[in-house]
Scaffold this motif. Structure first.
Motif, mmCIF file in Angstrom:
data_model
loop_
_atom_site.group_PDB
_atom_site.id
_atom_site.type_symbol
_atom_site.label_atom_id
_atom_site.label_comp_id
_atom_site.label_asym_id
_atom_site.label_seq_id
_atom_site.Cartn_x
_atom_site.Cartn_y
_atom_site.Cartn_z
ATOM 1 N N ALA A 26 0.829 -1.204 0.000
ATOM 2 C CA ALA A 26 0.000 0.000 0.000
ATOM 3 C C ALA A 26 0.869 1.262 0.000
ATOM 4 C CB ALA A 26 -0.922 -0.002 1.218
ATOM 5 N N TYR A 27 1.962 1.250 0.747
ATOM 6 C CA TYR A 27 2.850 2.412 0.810
ATOM 7 C C TYR A 27 3.442 2.732 -0.560
ATOM 8 C CZ TYR A 27 7.031 5.154 1.896
ATOM 9 O OH TYR A 27 8.006 6.129 1.905
ATOM 10 N N THR A 28 3.905 1.696 -1.266
ATOM 11 C CA THR A 28 4.506 1.915 -2.573
ATOM 12 C C THR A 28 3.516 2.519 -3.552
ATOM 13 O OG1 THR A 28 6.027 0.056 -2.254
ATOM 14 C CG2 THR A 28 5.681 0.800 -4.510
ATOM 15 N N ILE A 29 2.307 1.961 -3.586
ATOM 16 C CA ILE A 29 1.291 2.456 -4.511
ATOM 17 C C ILE A 29 0.849 3.874 -4.136
ATOM 18 C CG2 ILE A 29 -1.048 2.084 -5.370
ATOM 19 C CD1 ILE A 29 1.083 0.169 -6.451
ATOM 20 N N ALA A 30 0.597 4.097 -2.849
ATOM 21 C CA ALA A 30 0.133 5.414 -2.406
ATOM 22 C C ALA A 30 1.198 6.479 -2.643
ATOM 23 C CB ALA A 30 -0.243 5.359 -0.923
ATOM 24 N N LEU A 31 2.447 6.154 -2.356
ATOM 25 C CA LEU A 31 3.531 7.112 -2.565
ATOM 26 C C LEU A 31 3.694 7.422 -4.047
ATOM 27 C CD1 LEU A 31 5.894 8.820 -1.674
ATOM 28 C CD2 LEU A 31 7.269 6.742 -1.464
ATOM 29 N N ARG A 32 3.611 6.388 -4.864
ATOM 30 C CA ARG A 32 3.708 6.589 -6.317
ATOM 31 C C ARG A 32 2.594 7.525 -6.795
ATOM 32 N NH1 ARG A 32 6.399 6.954 -11.092
ATOM 33 N NH2 ARG A 32 5.062 6.366 -12.830
ATOM 34 N N TYR A 33 1.399 7.341 -6.284
ATOM 35 C CA TYR A 33 0.265 8.180 -6.690
ATOM 36 C C TYR A 33 0.500 9.639 -6.305
ATOM 37 C CZ TYR A 33 -4.380 10.236 -6.822
ATOM 38 O OH TYR A 33 -5.433 11.064 -7.069
ATOM 39 N N THR A 34 0.965 9.874 -5.084
ATOM 40 C CA THR A 34 1.153 11.255 -4.630
ATOM 41 C C THR A 34 2.275 11.966 -5.366
ATOM 42 O OG1 THR A 34 2.685 10.634 -2.835
ATOM 43 C CG2 THR A 34 0.310 10.681 -2.322
ATOM 44 N N ARG A 35 3.231 11.206 -5.911
ATOM 45 C CA ARG A 35 4.358 11.832 -6.618
ATOM 46 C C ARG A 35 4.110 11.981 -8.110
ATOM 47 N NH1 ARG A 35 6.960 14.709 -3.304
ATOM 48 N NH2 ARG A 35 8.785 14.741 -4.656
ATOM 49 N N THR A 36 3.002 11.435 -8.627
ATOM 50 C CA THR A 36 2.735 11.523 -10.059
ATOM 51 C C THR A 36 1.379 12.146 -10.374
ATOM 52 O OG1 THR A 36 1.866 9.241 -10.054
ATOM 53 C CG2 THR A 36 4.186 9.533 -10.616
ATOM 54 N N SER A 37 0.638 12.584 -9.360
ATOM 55 C CA SER A 37 -0.663 13.205 -9.599
ATOM 56 C C SER A 37 -0.462 14.620 -10.121
ATOM 57 C CB SER A 37 -1.495 13.230 -8.310
ATOM 58 O OG SER A 37 -0.887 14.057 -7.346
ATOM 59 N N ASP A 38 -1.541 15.196 -10.636
ATOM 60 C CA ASP A 38 -1.446 16.542 -11.210
ATOM 61 C C ASP A 38 -1.653 17.642 -10.177
ATOM 62 O OD1 ASP A 38 -4.078 16.082 -10.710
ATOM 63 O OD2 ASP A 38 -4.798 16.455 -12.753
ATOM 64 N N ARG A 39 -1.681 17.276 -8.893
ATOM 65 C CA ARG A 39 -1.825 18.279 -7.840
ATOM 66 C C ARG A 39 -0.472 18.926 -7.541
ATOM 67 N NH1 ARG A 39 -5.072 13.939 -6.189
ATOM 68 N NH2 ARG A 39 -7.278 14.456 -5.945
ATOM 69 N N GLU A 40 -0.515 19.980 -6.718
ATOM 70 C CA GLU A 40 0.730 20.636 -6.318
ATOM 71 C C GLU A 40 1.605 19.645 -5.561
ATOM 72 O OE1 GLU A 40 1.706 23.553 -7.121
ATOM 73 O OE2 GLU A 40 -0.124 24.241 -8.109
ATOM 74 N N LEU A 41 2.859 19.511 -5.985
ATOM 75 C CA LEU A 41 3.746 18.508 -5.410
ATOM 76 C C LEU A 41 4.263 18.972 -4.054
ATOM 77 C CD1 LEU A 41 4.818 15.744 -6.280
ATOM 78 C CD2 LEU A 41 6.885 16.889 -7.087
ATOM 79 N N TYR A 42 4.091 18.135 -3.050
ATOM 80 C CA TYR A 42 4.538 18.450 -1.695
ATOM 81 C C TYR A 42 6.033 18.202 -1.556
ATOM 82 C CZ TYR A 42 4.326 13.355 -1.148
ATOM 83 O OH TYR A 42 4.522 11.998 -1.310
ATOM 84 N N PHE A 43 6.608 18.692 -0.470
ATOM 85 C CA PHE A 43 8.031 18.489 -0.201
ATOM 86 C C PHE A 43 8.224 17.127 0.467
ATOM 87 C CE2 PHE A 43 7.406 23.149 0.124
ATOM 88 C CZ PHE A 43 8.167 23.524 -0.974
ATOM 89 N N SER A 44 8.924 16.232 -0.204
ATOM 90 C CA SER A 44 9.117 14.889 0.343
ATOM 91 C C SER A 44 9.927 14.910 1.635
ATOM 92 C CB SER A 44 9.801 13.994 -0.693
ATOM 93 O OG SER A 44 11.079 14.498 -1.033
ATOM 94 N N THR A 45 10.828 15.895 1.764
ATOM 95 C CA THR A 45 11.655 15.968 2.971
ATOM 96 C C THR A 45 10.804 16.240 4.216
ATOM 97 O OG1 THR A 45 12.074 18.298 2.435
ATOM 98 C CG2 THR A 45 13.745 16.694 1.783
ATOM 99 N N THR A 46 9.753 17.054 4.051
ATOM 100 C CA THR A 46 8.885 17.334 5.206
ATOM 101 C C THR A 46 8.070 16.102 5.579
ATOM 102 O OG1 THR A 46 7.055 18.155 3.824
ATOM 103 C CG2 THR A 46 8.706 19.749 4.534
ATOM 104 N N ALA A 47 7.676 15.320 4.574
ATOM 105 C CA ALA A 47 6.918 14.096 4.847
ATOM 106 C C ALA A 47 7.765 13.099 5.633
ATOM 107 C CB ALA A 47 6.443 13.467 3.538
ATOM 108 N N VAL A 48 9.049 12.985 5.283
ATOM 109 C CA VAL A 48 9.954 12.092 6.004
ATOM 110 C C VAL A 48 10.125 12.562 7.447
ATOM 111 C CG1 VAL A 48 12.329 11.232 6.136
ATOM 112 C CG2 VAL A 48 11.173 11.379 3.917
ATOM 113 N N CYS A 49 10.231 13.869 7.646
ATOM 114 C CA CYS A 49 10.390 14.426 8.987
ATOM 115 C C CYS A 49 9.156 14.155 9.846
ATOM 116 C CB CYS A 49 10.662 15.923 8.888
ATOM 117 S SG CYS A 49 10.911 16.736 10.481
ATOM 118 N N ILE A 50 7.978 14.405 9.288
ATOM 119 C CA ILE A 50 6.741 14.173 10.034
ATOM 120 C C ILE A 50 6.584 12.695 10.385
ATOM 121 C CG2 ILE A 50 4.220 14.299 9.908
ATOM 122 C CD1 ILE A 50 4.591 16.763 8.129
ATOM 123 N N THR A 51 7.014 11.825 9.479
ATOM 124 C CA THR A 51 6.969 10.388 9.757
ATOM 125 C C THR A 51 7.785 10.047 10.999
ATOM 126 O OG1 THR A 51 6.689 9.848 7.409
ATOM 127 C CG2 THR A 51 7.516 8.103 8.841
#
Length: 305
Positions: A26-51
């Motif tokens: 689920a993580y692989t698919i969900a992460l792939r979706y968030t990085r290839t969608s047409d929405r504004e791309l979030y900062f991956s570094t902040t996501a790693v920090c929040i994790t």
């Protein structure tokens, strides 16, 4: 998620296998979706920090439940966290390496299909095997080494004749993606074996070790956030581009990280291998359904004589 005893049951192992498999896929698919969608791309570094922050909070809560009283909980934190700077420094090593690994995973999945990423990322198994031999002074059987090389052969075949383009239209750099995976593989092998060595070299609670590592991880990832995306974050904000799907990815990463630490301490690499293989199958099926991935057959078409 209660801390299990040393002699864990078969049911507990099956439970860990099922959860790790589902979370990884689920993580692989969900992460792939968030990085290839047409929405504004979030900062991956902040996501790693929040994790890292969420994993710390969950570990603190589990330790509080494990100790059973507020007094013992405070004493445990005072003795093992506040009063053990050397242990904090020791656990900062995997924190730094895992932070690099997680950011490389985001970069790889921004440039590769989920199924290709998942299969190629399994190079972490031979890397982990090599680190186990070098760092833990263990020996592997001939059958185990044969399995490792068979896996490498499968990965090479996947890269030799890659899958067709998917329905997702996004600018990608496969060379950058595979380079990010290579770094993530090295980080995974080293950090996993290092953390296992620390866990099994003492009787310190697993959740204390997690707290030590995640405290260091938060510091490391915060530094990474502002070194990598500091200027843009000041302009757009720390949570720029965040959606419910991004929070779902962070949740999966947090849960997966905790279960990984449980598996490292209480189970073996055979279970992790089954989990990785099953996650590949699930993520491939999901890629076909969600992203239109076309899997090319390795068997040539045979005409009737």
């Amino acid at each position: 998620m209660a801390a299990p005893r040393e002699n864990v049951s078969l049911l507990f192992k099956l439970y860990c296998l099922a959860v790790m498999t589902l979370v990884a896929a689920a993580y692989t698919i969900a992460l792939r979706y968030t990085r290839t969608s047409d929405r504004e791309l979030y900062f991956s570094t902040t996501a790693v920090c929040i994790t890292e922050v969420i994993k710390l909070l969950l570990s603190v809560g589990i330790l509080a439940k494990e100790t059973g009283s507020l007094g013992r909980f405070k004493a445990s934190l005072r003795e093992n966290v506040l009063g053990s700077p050397k242990e904090l420094m020791k656990l900062s090593v995997p924190s730094l390496v895992y932070a690099v690994q997680n950011n490389m995973a985001f970069l790889a999945l921004s440039n590769l299909d989920a199924a290709v990423y998942q299969v190629t990322y399994q190079l972490k198994i031979p890397c982990t095997a090599l680190c186990t031999v070098l760092m833990l002074n263990r020996t592997l059987s001939k059958l185990q080494w044969i399995s490792v090389f068979m896996l490498c052969g499968g990965v090479i075949l996947v890269q030799w004749k890659p899958a067709q383009a998917t329905k997702v239209v996004v600018e990608q750099n496969p060379l950058l993606g595979f380079g990010a995976i290579a770094i993530a593989v090295l980080c995974s092998g080293f950090a996993g074996v290092y953390f296992e060595k620390v866990l099994k070299s003492s009787d310190t609670s697993l959740w204390v070790r997690n707290i030590q590592m995640y405290l260091s991880g938060i510091v490391v990832t915060l530094v990474g956030v502002y070194l990598s995306d500091g200027a843009e974050i000041k302009e757009k904000g720390f949570f720029y581009g965040y959606t419910y799907y991004v929070w779902f990815v962070i949740f999966l990463a947090s849960v997966g990280g905790l279960y990984t630490s449980v598996v490292v301490k209480y189970t073996d690499n055979i279970m992790k291998g089954f989990s990785a293989a099953a996650a590949i199958v699930l993520s491939t099926i999901a890629s076909v359904m969600l992203f239109g991935l076309q899997i090319m057959s390795c068997v040539p078409y045979l005409q009737d004589d």
